[in-house]
Motif scaffolding. Structure first.
Motif, PDB file in Angstrom:
ATOM      1  N   UNK A  48      -8.582  18.324  15.151  1.00 26.19           N
ATOM      2  CA  UNK A  48      -7.964  19.640  15.294  1.00 26.19           C
ATOM      3  C   UNK A  48      -8.472  20.592  14.214  1.00 26.19           C
ATOM      4  N   UNK A  49      -8.493  20.125  12.980  1.00 28.44           N
ATOM      5  CA  UNK A  49      -8.976  20.969  11.881  1.00 28.44           C
ATOM      6  C   UNK A  49     -10.428  21.353  12.085  1.00 28.44           C
ATOM      7  N   UNK A  50     -11.247  20.395  12.492  1.00 23.25           N
ATOM      8  CA  UNK A  50     -12.677  20.670  12.677  1.00 23.25           C
ATOM      9  C   UNK A  50     -12.903  21.663  13.810  1.00 23.25           C
ATOM     10  N   UNK A  51     -12.164  21.510  14.916  1.00 26.99           N
ATOM     11  CA  UNK A  51     -12.329  22.408  16.061  1.00 26.99           C
ATOM     12  C   UNK A  51     -11.907  23.827  15.715  1.00 26.99           C
ATOM     13  N   UNK A  52     -10.776  23.972  15.020  1.00 27.22           N
ATOM     14  CA  UNK A  52     -10.290  25.309  14.678  1.00 27.22           C
ATOM     15  C   UNK A  52     -11.168  25.963  13.620  1.00 27.22           C
ATOM     16  N   UNK A  53     -11.652  25.191  12.681  1.00 24.38           N
ATOM     17  CA  UNK A  53     -12.560  25.741  11.673  1.00 24.38           C
ATOM     18  C   UNK A  53     -13.855  26.205  12.328  1.00 24.38           C
ATOM     19  N   UNK A  54     -14.379  25.420  13.259  1.00 27.63           N
ATOM     20  CA  UNK A  54     -15.598  25.797  13.966  1.00 27.63           C
ATOM     21  C   UNK A  54     -15.380  27.085  14.762  1.00 27.63           C
ATOM     22  N   UNK A  55     -14.207  27.213  15.377  1.00 31.00           N
ATOM     23  CA  UNK A  55     -13.894  28.412  16.150  1.00 31.00           C
ATOM     24  C   UNK A  55     -13.849  29.647  15.262  1.00 31.00           C
ATOM     25  N   UNK A  56     -13.201  29.529  14.111  1.00 30.83           N
ATOM     26  CA  UNK A  56     -13.103  30.678  13.201  1.00 30.83           C
ATOM     27  C   UNK A  56     -14.483  31.077  12.683  1.00 30.83           C
ATOM     28  N   UNK A  57     -15.309  30.102  12.395  1.00 30.98           N
ATOM     29  CA  UNK A  57     -16.664  30.393  11.920  1.00 30.98           C
ATOM     30  C   UNK A  57     -17.479  31.116  12.985  1.00 30.98           C
ATOM     31  N   UNK A 110      -1.218  19.325  12.988  1.00 28.59           N
ATOM     32  CA  UNK A 110      -1.803  20.661  12.865  1.00 28.59           C
ATOM     33  C   UNK A 110      -1.662  21.251  11.465  1.00 28.59           C
ATOM     34  N   UNK A 111      -0.809  20.673  10.653  1.00 28.42           N
ATOM     35  CA  UNK A 111      -0.512  21.276   9.353  1.00 28.42           C
ATOM     36  C   UNK A 111      -1.779  21.515   8.511  1.00 28.42           C
ATOM     37  N   UNK A 112      -2.712  20.563   8.418  1.00 27.53           N
ATOM     38  CA  UNK A 112      -3.921  20.836   7.620  1.00 27.53           C
ATOM     39  C   UNK A 112      -4.781  21.967   8.194  1.00 27.53           C
ATOM     40  N   UNK A 113      -4.576  22.294   9.470  1.00 31.52           N
ATOM     41  CA  UNK A 113      -5.399  23.312  10.118  1.00 31.52           C
ATOM     42  C   UNK A 113      -4.771  24.697  10.076  1.00 31.52           C
ATOM     43  N   UNK A 114      -3.595  24.843   9.481  1.00 31.84           N
ATOM     44  CA  UNK A 114      -2.919  26.144   9.471  1.00 31.84           C
ATOM     45  C   UNK A 114      -3.800  27.284   8.934  1.00 31.84           C
ATOM     46  N   UNK A 115      -4.640  27.048   7.926  1.00 28.19           N
ATOM     47  CA  UNK A 115      -5.486  28.162   7.443  1.00 28.19           C
ATOM     48  C   UNK A 115      -6.451  28.696   8.493  1.00 28.19           C
ATOM     49  N   UNK A 116      -6.748  27.899   9.524  1.00 25.21           N
ATOM     50  CA  UNK A 116      -7.691  28.312  10.563  1.00 25.21           C
ATOM     51  C   UNK A 116      -6.981  28.735  11.853  1.00 25.21           C
ATOM     52  N   UNK A 156      -4.571  15.546  19.966  1.00 25.12           N
ATOM     53  CA  UNK A 156      -5.790  15.058  19.331  1.00 25.12           C
ATOM     54  C   UNK A 156      -5.543  14.697  17.858  1.00 25.12           C
ATOM     55  N   UNK A 157      -6.435  13.921  17.255  1.00 26.89           N
ATOM     56  CA  UNK A 157      -6.272  13.556  15.842  1.00 26.89           C
ATOM     57  C   UNK A 157      -6.309  14.781  14.931  1.00 26.89           C
ATOM     58  N   UNK A 158      -5.636  14.691  13.787  1.00 19.27           N
ATOM     59  CA  UNK A 158      -5.531  15.819  12.860  1.00 19.27           C
ATOM     60  C   UNK A 158      -6.902  16.298  12.398  1.00 19.27           C
ATOM     61  N   UNK A 159      -7.808  15.364  12.093  1.00 24.05           N
ATOM     62  CA  UNK A 159      -9.110  15.774  11.584  1.00 24.05           C
ATOM     63  C   UNK A 159      -9.936  16.486  12.665  1.00 24.05           C
TER      64      UNK A 159
END
Length: 326
Positions: A147-156, A174-180, A142-145
């Motif tokens: 992936x980041x949005x999905x993982x951030x939503x999951x953590x929230x 996935x690199x921008x999503x590493x914090x999540x 999936x696109x990077x943005x």
């Protein structure tokens, strides 16, 4: 029962297997095989076969290949949450394999996945799905943005998060999503792409990947020991010797499925890795990307052949945290 949501690839895998010694630049006799596939979808079907409640969210086309994917989801017990583009083709992955099952070259036709934008995650049905999840798994198709949005939503929402790297090129998404991200599943080539260097030993990978900002992960190394790390814990497991290799396609996805199933059942890091290695062994004995006989009972049999995990360092009674059961 623990709920898992998977955002990622669910498409058609086409594999041509060469019958004898591979000759590049020439015609090679062999056989052609086609089935449903995709890193996230393979892992989703594996987890469902092991007893988890799994929902798969992926785009697909309104064609015969899309119907094949839908039938495969139903057969494995995966809850199909696809959104269909009637005028588009379902993505596909085409691979040429050597006689021993190892990959020669592959082509990924997956432009449709760019249509999965973060905007789709705002749908109430998907938000509710994530709110009820104990684990959210994504793959780098999936696109990077997104992936980041999905993982951030999951953590929230309080869910655990995991990702499958897919390839050295795609793992960069996935690199921008590493914090999540709690756990990343990758092979050595993908690990080197992220870490900027390659370790010659299993126990060298955790430091390299932590330096790249990854909190936890699993690195597979073919027939050599796999390594998992999370927090202060590091574990390695050597896979069993498999003389009759069926097909290596899906082995890494099966490892993720076995690992995450054990994680959801409260296992410690070393036992999660053993379960992952066992599930991968079941899969590579099969000609399919997701073995038809993968089940809790079959995995238990395979684990008799998997060596104990070597714990390189951990705090006393260390466990990977998971979302509380409802």
């Amino acid at each position: 029962m623990k709920n898992v949501v998977v955002f990622g690839g669910a498409h058609i895998d086409r594999r041509g297997r060469i019958a004898s010694t591979t000759t590049l630049g020439a015609s090679n006799p062999g056989r052609w095989f086609e089935e449903a596939g995709g890193g996230g979808f393979n892992a989703a079907r594996g987890m469902a076969r092991l007893g988890l409640s799994v929902s798969m969210v992926a785009p697909r086309g309104g064609d015969a290949e899309g119907e094949t994917v839908a039938r495969a989801a139903e057969a494995a017990g995966v809850i199909d949450r696809a959104f269909t583009f009637l005028d588009r083709r379902t993505p596909s992955y085409t691979a040429i394999l050597e006689a021993d099952g190892n990959l020669v070259v592959a082509l990924a036709d997956m432009d449709l996945y760019t249509m999965f934008s973060p905007r789709r995650l705002r749908q109430r049905a998907l938000r509710d799905l994530v709110d009820e999840a104990h684990l959210v798994l994504v793959d780098a198709n999936l696109p990077a943005e997104t992936l980041s949005a999905a993982l951030r939503m999951a953590k929230e929402a309080g869910a655990r998060t995991a990702a499958i790297a897919i390839s050295p090129a795609k793992v960069e998404r996935l690199r921008p999503a590493f914090p999540h991200l709690d756990l990343l599943f990758l092979n050595e080539a993908e690990a080197a792409a992220i870490g900027g260097e390659k370790s010659t030993t299993a126990d060298g990978w955790p430091a390299i990947l932590r330096g790249a900002g990854i909190a936890g992960g699993v690195v597979t190394r073919g027939g050599r020991a796999a390594v998992a790390f999370k927090g202060d814990a590091v574990a390695t497991v050597r896979p069993p010797v498999i003389e009759a290799l069926g097909d290596v396609t899906g082995a890494g996805d099966a490892l993720a499925a076995g690992f995450l199933d054990a994680l959801m059942r409260g296992a410690a890091l070393g036992e999660c890795l053993r379960a992952g290695v066992g599930a991968a062994a079941v899969t590579v004995r099969s000609p399919l990307a997701v073995a038809d006989d993968l089940s809790p009972e079959r995995l238990a049999q395979e684990l008799d052949l998997v060596s104990p995990a070597e714990i390189l360092f951990s705090q006393p009674h260390h466990r990977i945290a998971e979302k509380d059961a409802p």
